[in-house]
Design a protein around this motif. Structure first.
Motif, PDB file in Angstrom:
ATOM      1  N   LYS A 179       0.826  -1.209   0.000  1.00  0.00           N
ATOM      2  CA  LYS A 179       0.000   0.000   0.000  1.00  0.00           C
ATOM      3  C   LYS A 179       0.862   1.261   0.000  1.00  0.00           C
ATOM      4  CE  LYS A 179      -3.676  -2.554   0.296  1.00  0.00           C
ATOM      5  NZ  LYS A 179      -4.542  -2.740  -0.908  1.00  0.00           N
ATOM      6  N   GLY A 180       2.019   1.175  -0.615  1.00  0.00           N
ATOM      7  CA  GLY A 180       2.927   2.310  -0.633  1.00  0.00           C
ATOM      8  C   GLY A 180       2.404   3.471  -1.463  1.00  0.00           C
ATOM      9  N   THR A 181       2.991   4.645  -1.230  1.00  0.00           N
ATOM     10  CA  THR A 181       2.600   5.826  -2.000  1.00  0.00           C
ATOM     11  C   THR A 181       3.091   5.698  -3.441  1.00  0.00           C
ATOM     12  OG1 THR A 181       4.594   6.987  -1.294  1.00  0.00           O
ATOM     13  CG2 THR A 181       2.598   7.327   0.010  1.00  0.00           C
ATOM     14  N   LEU A 182       2.350   6.295  -4.350  1.00  0.00           N
ATOM     15  CA  LEU A 182       2.664   6.193  -5.774  1.00  0.00           C
ATOM     16  C   LEU A 182       3.150   7.532  -6.303  1.00  0.00           C
ATOM     17  CD1 LEU A 182      -0.437   4.124  -7.002  1.00  0.00           C
ATOM     18  CD2 LEU A 182       1.767   3.273  -6.168  1.00  0.00           C
ATOM     19  N   ARG A 183       3.968   7.458  -7.353  1.00  0.00           N
ATOM     20  CA  ARG A 183       4.473   8.661  -8.013  1.00  0.00           C
ATOM     21  C   ARG A 183       4.190   8.543  -9.502  1.00  0.00           C
ATOM     22  NH1 ARG A 183       6.186  12.391  -3.984  1.00  0.00           N
ATOM     23  NH2 ARG A 183       6.729  11.066  -2.203  1.00  0.00           N
ATOM     24  N   PHE A 184       3.844   9.666 -10.094  1.00  0.00           N
ATOM     25  CA  PHE A 184       3.595   9.725 -11.536  1.00  0.00           C
ATOM     26  C   PHE A 184       4.690  10.600 -12.146  1.00  0.00           C
ATOM     27  CE2 PHE A 184       1.684  11.094 -15.473  1.00  0.00           C
ATOM     28  CZ  PHE A 184       0.888  10.022 -15.878  1.00  0.00           C
ATOM     29  N   PHE A 185       5.378  10.079 -13.156  1.00  0.00           N
ATOM     30  CA  PHE A 185       6.476  10.872 -13.734  1.00  0.00           C
ATOM     31  C   PHE A 185       6.576  10.623 -15.235  1.00  0.00           C
ATOM     32  CE2 PHE A 185       8.237   6.813 -12.502  1.00  0.00           C
ATOM     33  CZ  PHE A 185       9.114   6.479 -13.522  1.00  0.00           C
ATOM     34  N   CYS A 203       7.822  -0.548  -2.900  1.00  0.00           N
ATOM     35  CA  CYS A 203       8.368  -1.767  -3.510  1.00  0.00           C
ATOM     36  C   CYS A 203       9.045  -1.515  -4.848  1.00  0.00           C
ATOM     37  CB  CYS A 203       7.270  -2.816  -3.676  1.00  0.00           C
ATOM     38  SG  CYS A 203       5.986  -2.348  -4.865  1.00  0.00           S
ATOM     39  N   SER A 204       9.062  -0.259  -5.302  1.00  0.00           N
ATOM     40  CA  SER A 204       9.719   0.146  -6.552  1.00  0.00           C
ATOM     41  C   SER A 204       9.095  -0.455  -7.807  1.00  0.00           C
ATOM     42  CB  SER A 204      11.220  -0.214  -6.520  1.00  0.00           C
ATOM     43  OG  SER A 204      11.865   0.471  -5.472  1.00  0.00           O
ATOM     44  N   ALA A 205       7.901  -1.041  -7.682  1.00  0.00           N
ATOM     45  CA  ALA A 205       7.203  -1.539  -8.879  1.00  0.00           C
ATOM     46  C   ALA A 205       6.821  -0.358  -9.755  1.00  0.00           C
ATOM     47  CB  ALA A 205       5.970  -2.328  -8.479  1.00  0.00           C
ATOM     48  N   SER A 206       6.932  -0.502 -11.071  1.00  0.00           N
ATOM     49  CA  SER A 206       6.581   0.589 -11.987  1.00  0.00           C
ATOM     50  C   SER A 206       5.984   0.006 -13.255  1.00  0.00           C
ATOM     51  CB  SER A 206       7.821   1.428 -12.315  1.00  0.00           C
ATOM     52  OG  SER A 206       8.780   0.647 -13.009  1.00  0.00           O
ATOM     53  N   ARG A 207       5.241   0.838 -13.950  1.00  0.00           N
ATOM     54  CA  ARG A 207       4.626   0.390 -15.197  1.00  0.00           C
ATOM     55  C   ARG A 207       4.312   1.599 -16.067  1.00  0.00           C
ATOM     56  NH1 ARG A 207       0.280  -4.349 -15.517  1.00  0.00           N
ATOM     57  NH2 ARG A 207       2.240  -5.492 -15.447  1.00  0.00           N
ATOM     58  N   SER A 208       4.488   1.428 -17.361  1.00  0.00           N
ATOM     59  CA  SER A 208       4.177   2.486 -18.323  1.00  0.00           C
ATOM     60  C   SER A 208       2.680   2.520 -18.587  1.00  0.00           C
ATOM     61  CB  SER A 208       4.933   2.244 -19.630  1.00  0.00           C
ATOM     62  OG  SER A 208       4.433   3.067 -20.665  1.00  0.00           O
ATOM     63  N   MET A 209       2.144   3.716 -18.825  1.00  0.00           N
ATOM     64  CA  MET A 209       0.722   3.852 -19.100  1.00  0.00           C
ATOM     65  C   MET A 209       0.341   3.266 -20.455  1.00  0.00           C
ATOM     66  SD  MET A 209      -0.533   5.057 -16.419  1.00  0.00           S
ATOM     67  CE  MET A 209      -2.190   5.145 -17.076  1.00  0.00           C
ATOM     68  N   ALA A 210       1.334   2.941 -21.281  1.00  0.00           N
ATOM     69  CA  ALA A 210       1.025   2.294 -22.559  1.00  0.00           C
ATOM     70  C   ALA A 210       0.367   0.941 -22.340  1.00  0.00           C
ATOM     71  CB  ALA A 210       2.305   2.131 -23.384  1.00  0.00           C
ATOM     72  N   HIS A 211       0.595   0.327 -21.166  1.00  0.00           N
ATOM     73  CA  HIS A 211       0.023  -0.982 -20.860  1.00  0.00           C
ATOM     74  C   HIS A 211      -1.434  -0.898 -20.426  1.00  0.00           C
ATOM     75  CE1 HIS A 211       4.396  -2.367 -19.885  1.00  0.00           C
ATOM     76  NE2 HIS A 211       4.146  -2.343 -21.190  1.00  0.00           N
ATOM     77  N   ALA A 212      -2.002   0.327 -20.403  1.00  0.00           N
ATOM     78  CA  ALA A 212      -3.398   0.494 -19.987  1.00  0.00           C
ATOM     79  C   ALA A 212      -4.353   0.550 -21.176  1.00  0.00           C
ATOM     80  CB  ALA A 212      -3.549   1.755 -19.146  1.00  0.00           C
ATOM     81  N   PHE A 213      -3.823   0.530 -22.385  1.00  0.00           N
ATOM     82  CA  PHE A 213      -4.667   0.703 -23.561  1.00  0.00           C
ATOM     83  C   PHE A 213      -4.540  -0.493 -24.497  1.00  0.00           C
ATOM     84  CE2 PHE A 213      -3.801   4.888 -21.908  1.00  0.00           C
ATOM     85  CZ  PHE A 213      -5.033   5.539 -22.001  1.00  0.00           C
TER      86      PHE A 213
END
Length: 616
Positions: A179-185, A203-213
């Motif tokens: 439930k960690g805080t998220l950052r948008f960059f 947890c340093s997990a990240s994902r590109s918004m390209a994977h949402a479409f």
């Protein structure tokens, strides 16, 4: 957000067409959703009387609908910002709930307390959220409030639901204990989705918004929760797949409306018409003394002209007849039928100031195809909002299946938002015998099959009955003519092209087949009553404009692609028509630029024998 925090202004008519219940309003610093009508102040919503339209609304929403009402609005723009007058409006709530700090990129719901509301009573449009004590992207020791803007990604589905983007689910690839805080960059120079990233601080997990479409979005997003943010309510049986949409996208809200022209009673007396038009004033009168006061008030306002010709006792009897329902029959759900009866009548009745008409001559050269032209110096149109859809625009007619229509309130509504507009117009009635001869041509039947093929494909793709609600080849021809004439009129009449509208009368009823088009202006301000359109309806002007419109339609700048377009191949609802030759604004067309083919009017490269005006 407090219960009475003004955040901006919109016009009352926009609450039907653009920012109605369930729609997002993207303000300079905030994004809000308009609440359902069960939270509006009904007493501040002035009723509009239009019996035919009310009856049509009841056919869709149920008999519990009691009235049509205008959205509330403040009558004074100079009211003190702390007065009750300044708080008149419709309720909204912040949506999406997730906000992003413009400095450090923090992504969090506003109700967690990390963002605070900075109110500006004197400039409501400047009200905004701020990230309290932001230390910047590099963790500076100097804390300072930074602006917070709405997260610009949402989820929507064809069932009419809208939800926050599932940021935690998306970043962690599904349900997660983190439930960690998220950052948008942003990672690149452009703002393409490939360069937009979300990262978890814990947890340093990240994902590109390209994977949402696209296909990736269908795999990485959860199922629809059935959320209606305007109602603060969830449907629990939605089976539609949600898709990511951008804040401000035009497909996030499509209004579903019904409209009717205020037409006079064909066989009614002038007194009955006055009682009908001003029934809201007469409805509560209980005796002759109250009636005298009501009539005096109407005269003082300059309304109900002509009532002074009648004795008070006669007016009282007419009111009783109206109250008992003995002078009116509003049983038919067909809205256009009564309008056609009045417009096609040799001597249409007059109802000042709502309906005034003057017959004029048919332009030279068109008398074998056009039987009558009627100039409407004054007309009144009433529109009612009955629901909305998301992702896909409404089906081409209200009479179809509307299971995906989202509701305006939690319970069955007792009233619906409506607005009335005044304008002018030109009614053109066509020669029935010429139309039947044209419909019998083999070339016309061929195009009919082409349009029907596209119609079936379009409906099959939406799991609808393939042969239902096809309007017919007559409608397609009249509809196309209305479009090219609107485009031509807009160049000369002085009105905004989007303020010119159409009504096509093409129902094939055995005893009274319809064949006519009404092109009219209907604006919420005085723009629709300047007289420019009626002037162009006179024979010397209308004939010239018809010839110019047909000449332009012969060749399109997109030919031969436009003239060769086959709707069956791409499951569309138009043939030889495009933005370069036949399409008009969404506010002008009653069918969303569907069922159009200019080869039904004049010869084109692909079809040379089907034109109704061939050899004009």
């Amino acid at each position: 957000m407090s219960e009475k925090t003004p955040v901006g202004e919109v016009r009352p008519s926009q609450l039907l067409w653009t920012y109605g219940p369930g729609a997002l309003i993207d303000l300079p610093n905030l994004s809000v959703v308009t609440s359902g009508i069960d939270r509006w102040e009904r007493d501040r919503c002035q009723p509009i009387h239009e019996a035919r339209l009310l009856n049509a609304v009841r056919q869709v929403l149920g008999d519990q609908v009691e009235s049509l009402r205008m959205p509330p609005f403040s009558k004074s723009e100079l009211a003190d910002v702390w007065s009750a007058e300044a708080n008149i409006g419709v309720p909204v709530r912040p949506f999406p709930r997730w906000l992003r700090c413009v400095k450090c990129g923090l992504l969090s719901p506003y109700d967690l307390g990390l963002f605070g509301l900075k109110e500006n009573r004197y400039r409501p449009e400047l009200t905004k959220f701020v990230h309290k004590g932001c230390t910047g992207s590099k963790g500076s020791d100097k804390a300072k409030d930074a602006d917070a803007v709405p997260a610009r990604f949402l989820l929507a589905c064809r069932g009419g639901h809208l939800d926050d983007f599932p940021w935690h689910y998306f970043v962690h690839g599904g349900p997660s204990e983190c439930k960690g805080t998220l950052r948008f960059f942003e990672s690149g120079a452009s703002l393409q989705t490939e360069n937009l990233w979300v990262k978890c601080d814990t947890c340093s997990a990240s994902r590109s918004m390209a994977h949402a479409f696209g296909q990736a979005g269908r795999e990485n997003l959860p199922g629809c929760r059935g959320r209606h943010p305007h109602l603060d309510w969830f449907d629990h049986d939605c089976t539609e797949a949600p898709r990511a949409v951008l804040l401000g996208a035009t497909n996030s809200w499509f209004p579903m409306t019904l409209s009717a022209l205020a037409i006079p009673q064909q066989n009614g007396s002038p007194l009955q018409q006055i009682i009908t038009d001003y029934w809201e004033d007469f409805a509560d009168t209980e005796d002759l003394s109250e009636l005298k006061g009501t009539i005096k008030a109407l005269k003082k306002r300059g309304e109900a002209q002509g009532i002074e010709k009648y004795e008070v006792e006669t007016v009282w009897v007419a009111i009783q007849h109206h109250r008992d329902g003995t002078d009116q029959v509003v049983e038919q759900a067909d809205i256009k039928g009564p309008e056609w009866e009045v417009l096609s009548s040799p001597n249409p009745p007059t109802d000042y100031p709502h309906f005034m008409s003057t017959p004029t001559d048919v332009p030279e050269g068109f008398k074998d195809r056009i039987s009558r032209v009627l100039l409407l110096e004054r007309l009144r149109e009433v529109n009612a909002l009955i629901g909305f859809t998301r992702v896909e625009s409404p089906d081409e007619s209200i009479g179809q299946e509307h299971s995906s229509m989202a509701p305006l309130s939690r319970s069955n509504p007792e009233w619906v938002p409506a607005c009335e507009v005044h304008g002018e117009g030109i009614f053109i009635q066509f020669n029935e015998s010429a139309l039947k001869e044209w419909e019998g041509k083999k070339a016309v039947a061929g195009i009919d099959q082409i349009l029907l093929g596209g119609h079936r494909g379009w409906r099959n793709a939406r799991h609808l009955s393939p042969d239902g609600d096809y309007p017919g080849i007559r409608y397609a021809m009249l509809h196309t003519l209305a479009h090219i004439l609107i485009r031509e009129l807009a160049l000369e009449c002085g009105y905004n092209a989007a303020s010119i509208r159409e009504r096509v009368y093409a129902d094939m009823i055995d005893d009274m087949p319809q064949a006519g088009i009404l092109i009219y202006t209907a604006a919420a301000d005085s723009d629709g009553t300047l007289g420019g359109l009626v002037e162009l309806g006179k024979p010397e002007n209308l004939g010239r404009l018809l010839r110019q419109a047909l000449e332009r339609a012969k060749v399109c700048s997109s030919d031969p692609l436009c003239s060769e377009h086959d709707p069956a191949k791409d499951r569309t609802l138009h043939a030889a028509a495009c933005h370069a030759c036949s399409f008009v604004a969404e506010t002008s067309c009653e069918r969303g630029n569907r069922y159009l083919d200019r080869s039904l009017l004049i010869p084109t490269f692909e079809h040379a024998e089907a034109g109704f005006f061939k050899g004009f």
